[in-house]
Design a protein around this motif. Structure first.
Motif, PDB file in Angstrom:
ATOM      1  N   ASP A  42     -59.301  -7.413  47.021  1.00  0.00           N
ATOM      2  CA  ASP A  42     -59.410  -8.171  45.770  1.00  0.00           C
ATOM      3  C   ASP A  42     -58.162  -9.004  45.544  1.00  0.00           C
ATOM      4  OD1 ASP A  42     -61.921  -7.203  44.374  1.00  0.00           O
ATOM      5  OD2 ASP A  42     -60.924  -5.296  44.741  1.00  0.00           O
ATOM      6  N   THR A  43     -58.364 -10.262  45.134  1.00  0.00           N
ATOM      7  CA  THR A  43     -57.308 -11.081  44.546  1.00  0.00           C
ATOM      8  C   THR A  43     -57.776 -11.392  43.136  1.00  0.00           C
ATOM      9  OG1 THR A  43     -56.673 -12.015  46.680  1.00  0.00           O
ATOM     10  CG2 THR A  43     -55.970 -13.208  44.700  1.00  0.00           C
ATOM     11  N   VAL A  73     -50.922  -9.283  42.613  1.00  0.00           N
ATOM     12  CA  VAL A  73     -51.845 -10.414  42.707  1.00  0.00           C
ATOM     13  C   VAL A  73     -53.021 -10.118  43.638  1.00  0.00           C
ATOM     14  CG1 VAL A  73     -50.097 -12.121  42.118  1.00  0.00           C
ATOM     15  CG2 VAL A  73     -50.467 -11.513  44.525  1.00  0.00           C
ATOM     16  N   SER A  74     -52.824  -9.173  44.565  1.00  0.00           N
ATOM     17  CA  SER A  74     -53.896  -8.855  45.509  1.00  0.00           C
ATOM     18  C   SER A  74     -53.745  -7.410  45.965  1.00  0.00           C
ATOM     19  CB  SER A  74     -53.836  -9.807  46.720  1.00  0.00           C
ATOM     20  OG  SER A  74     -54.986  -9.672  47.525  1.00  0.00           O
ATOM     21  N   GLY A  79     -54.000   2.504  49.956  1.00  0.00           N
ATOM     22  CA  GLY A  79     -54.143   1.069  49.858  1.00  0.00           C
ATOM     23  C   GLY A  79     -52.806   0.362  49.905  1.00  0.00           C
ATOM     24  N   MET A  80     -52.864  -0.951  49.829  1.00  0.00           N
ATOM     25  CA  MET A  80     -51.673  -1.803  49.788  1.00  0.00           C
ATOM     26  C   MET A  80     -51.830  -2.796  48.643  1.00  0.00           C
ATOM     27  SD  MET A  80     -49.496  -1.220  52.365  1.00  0.00           S
ATOM     28  CE  MET A  80     -49.402  -0.578  54.046  1.00  0.00           C
ATOM     29  N   ILE A  81     -50.728  -3.116  48.005  1.00  0.00           N
ATOM     30  CA  ILE A  81     -50.735  -4.132  46.961  1.00  0.00           C
ATOM     31  C   ILE A  81     -49.734  -5.232  47.312  1.00  0.00           C
ATOM     32  CG2 ILE A  81     -51.523  -2.617  45.112  1.00  0.00           C
ATOM     33  CD1 ILE A  81     -48.626  -2.335  44.192  1.00  0.00           C
ATOM     34  N   PHE A  82     -50.072  -6.445  46.913  1.00  0.00           N
ATOM     35  CA  PHE A  82     -49.201  -7.598  47.124  1.00  0.00           C
ATOM     36  C   PHE A  82     -48.626  -7.996  45.765  1.00  0.00           C
ATOM     37  CE2 PHE A  82     -47.710 -11.771  47.990  1.00  0.00           C
ATOM     38  CZ  PHE A  82     -47.559 -11.896  49.366  1.00  0.00           C
ATOM     39  N   ILE A  83     -47.306  -7.979  45.657  1.00  0.00           N
ATOM     40  CA  ILE A  83     -46.638  -8.244  44.387  1.00  0.00           C
ATOM     41  C   ILE A  83     -45.852  -9.550  44.470  1.00  0.00           C
ATOM     42  CG2 ILE A  83     -44.878  -7.428  42.763  1.00  0.00           C
ATOM     43  CD1 ILE A  83     -45.658  -4.599  43.460  1.00  0.00           C
ATOM     44  N   ILE A 107     -52.698 -11.260  54.044  1.00  0.00           N
ATOM     45  CA  ILE A 107     -51.481 -10.486  54.303  1.00  0.00           C
ATOM     46  C   ILE A 107     -51.661  -9.025  53.926  1.00  0.00           C
ATOM     47  CG2 ILE A 107     -49.096 -10.118  53.537  1.00  0.00           C
ATOM     48  CD1 ILE A 107     -49.237 -12.395  55.445  1.00  0.00           C
ATOM     49  N   VAL A 108     -52.202  -8.768  52.726  1.00  0.00           N
ATOM     50  CA  VAL A 108     -52.306  -7.384  52.263  1.00  0.00           C
ATOM     51  C   VAL A 108     -53.347  -6.617  53.092  1.00  0.00           C
ATOM     52  CG1 VAL A 108     -54.038  -7.688  50.420  1.00  0.00           C
ATOM     53  CG2 VAL A 108     -52.223  -5.996  50.156  1.00  0.00           C
ATOM     54  N   ALA A 109     -54.413  -7.295  53.503  1.00  0.00           N
ATOM     55  CA  ALA A 109     -55.403  -6.652  54.377  1.00  0.00           C
ATOM     56  C   ALA A 109     -54.797  -6.381  55.756  1.00  0.00           C
ATOM     57  CB  ALA A 109     -56.640  -7.530  54.501  1.00  0.00           C
ATOM     58  N   TYR A 110     -54.071  -7.333  56.272  1.00  0.00           N
ATOM     59  CA  TYR A 110     -53.409  -7.181  57.573  1.00  0.00           C
ATOM     60  C   TYR A 110     -52.491  -5.963  57.578  1.00  0.00           C
ATOM     61  CZ  TYR A 110     -50.247  -8.409  61.447  1.00  0.00           C
ATOM     62  OH  TYR A 110     -49.485  -8.392  62.586  1.00  0.00           O
TER      63      TYR A 110
END
Length: 273
Positions: free
Chosen positions: A206-207, A187-188, A177-181, A220-223
Motif C-alpha cells: 500500500d501507498t 508513505v508506503s 512487514g516493512m514501512i517506508f518513511i 523499494i519497500v516491497a523489494y
C-alpha cells in the motif's frame, strides 16, 4: 431439492478442517490452505462431512474460497444461499461491513454464484492473477533508496475490530512487514499478510496518499521485504486484479510473472428500504 427443515451447511470444527484439504491446491488458494492448516483464523462450511461437494473456506477479515462440484448444481445453490443468509449476513452486519468476496476456480461457478440471494446482490465479478517471482530478474535489480528510511514493523494478522467478534485461536498473531518513511511519515508499507503455506507467502502493498504514488516507494519497500523473507527461504506471491495497472507495473518491475487467472465474485448487502 431441499427437504423441509433440512440443513444445507455444516460448520466444521478445527479438528475436522483437513477433510477439505485436497480440494485446494492452487497458489491463489493458499489463503484457504492457511485456514485449513490453522495458520490463519477462519471458518469452514461444507454441505456434508463424508463427501463434500460444496465447500466455503472463509479467511476471517479477508475473502472466501469456494469449491463446488457442478453436477450437484441445485443443492450447491441452496447450500450457498442458505450459508450467505444465515451465517455470513449476520457476521458482516455485526462488523458494519457491506461486501463479501468469493474466489472461485472458473466461470462455470457462475451457475451457482450468480444466483439471486435474499439480502444481497452481485456487485461485481472480475478476474485476478497470482504471480510468482522470477528470482534471476529480482536478483539483478539492486534497487536503491535515497528518499527515506525503510524500517521493519510487525502488523496484526487480523484488524482489532474482528478480535471483538470472534473467539478464534490465532487472532492475536502478528506478521512481518516493512514501512517506508519520508519526513517522519509512513508513505508506503509492504506486509507478509499471513497467508503462508510451505515456503510461500502473499504480499500486501500500500501507498496511502495518492500524491506519494509513482515515486518508487512501493517498489523499494516491497523489494526490501522480499529480500528479508528470501533470506529465510520464503518465496513471495503477488496477487492483483487484471485491471489494476499500477500494481501490475510494480509486479513486473520486481520480476513477478503471471501464473494463475481466476474469477472473483463480490457480493454486497442490499440496502433495506
Amino acid at each position: 431439492m431441499k427437504l423441509e427443515g433440512e440443513i444445507m451447511y455444516i460448520e466444521l470444527d478445527k479438528d475436522e478442517y483437513q477433510i477439505v484439504r485436497k480440494y485446494f491446491n492452487f497458489n491463489f488458494q493458499i489463503p484457504a490452505v492457511a485456514v485449513i492448516n490453522k495458520d490463519f483464523p477462519g471458518k469452514i462450511y461444507v454441505d456434508n462431512k463424508e463427501n463434500p461437494k460444496g465447500i466455503i473456506v472463509w479467511a476471517i477479515s479477508r475473502w472466501a474460497y469456494a469449491y463446488f462440484e457442478l453436477e450437484n448444481l441445485k443443492r450447491n445453490r441452496e447450500f450457498f444461499k442458505e450459508l450467505m443468509i444465515k451465517e455470513i449476513a449476520p457476521i458482516i452486519d455485526s462488523l458494519k461491513e457491506q461486501y463479501f468476496e468469493v474466489y472461485s476456480l472458473n466461470d462455470d461457478y457462475d451457475k451457482i454464484l450468480e444466483e439471486e440471494i435474499e439480502g444481497f446482490y452481485l456487485y461485481n465479478k472480475h478476474y485476478e492473477n497470482t504471480f510468482i517471482l522470477n528470482e534471476e530478474k529480482f536478483n539483478g535489480l539492486g534497487l536503491k533508496n535515497t528518499d527515506g528510511d525503510v524500517l521493519e514493523k510487525s502488523f496484526p494478522i487480523i484488524p482489532e475490530e474482528y478480535k471483538n467478534h470472534f473467539k478464534i485461536t490465532g487472532m492475536n498473531k502478528e506478521t512481518e512487514g516493512m514501512i517506508f518513511i519520508v519526513e517522519e511519515k509512513t508513505v508506503s508499507q509492504c506486509v507478509n499478510n499471513g497467508f503462508e503455506y510451505d515456503n510461500k507467502y502473499f504480499i500486501d502493498l500500500d501507498t496511502f496518499n495518492e500524491k506519494e504514488r509513482n515515486k518508487g516507494y512501493a517498489s523499494i519497500v516491497a523489494y526490501e521485504l522480499i529480500k528479508k523473507q528470501k533470506n529465510k527461504g520464503m518465496k513471495p506471491l503477488w496477487e492483483t486484479r487484471e485491471d489494476n495497472i499500477p500494481s501490475l507495473r510494480v509486479a513486473e518491475k520486481l520480476g513477478f510473472e503471471k501464473s494463475e487467472r481466476y474469477p472473483v465474485y463480490i457480493w454486497k448487502k442490499a440496502i433495506k428500504k
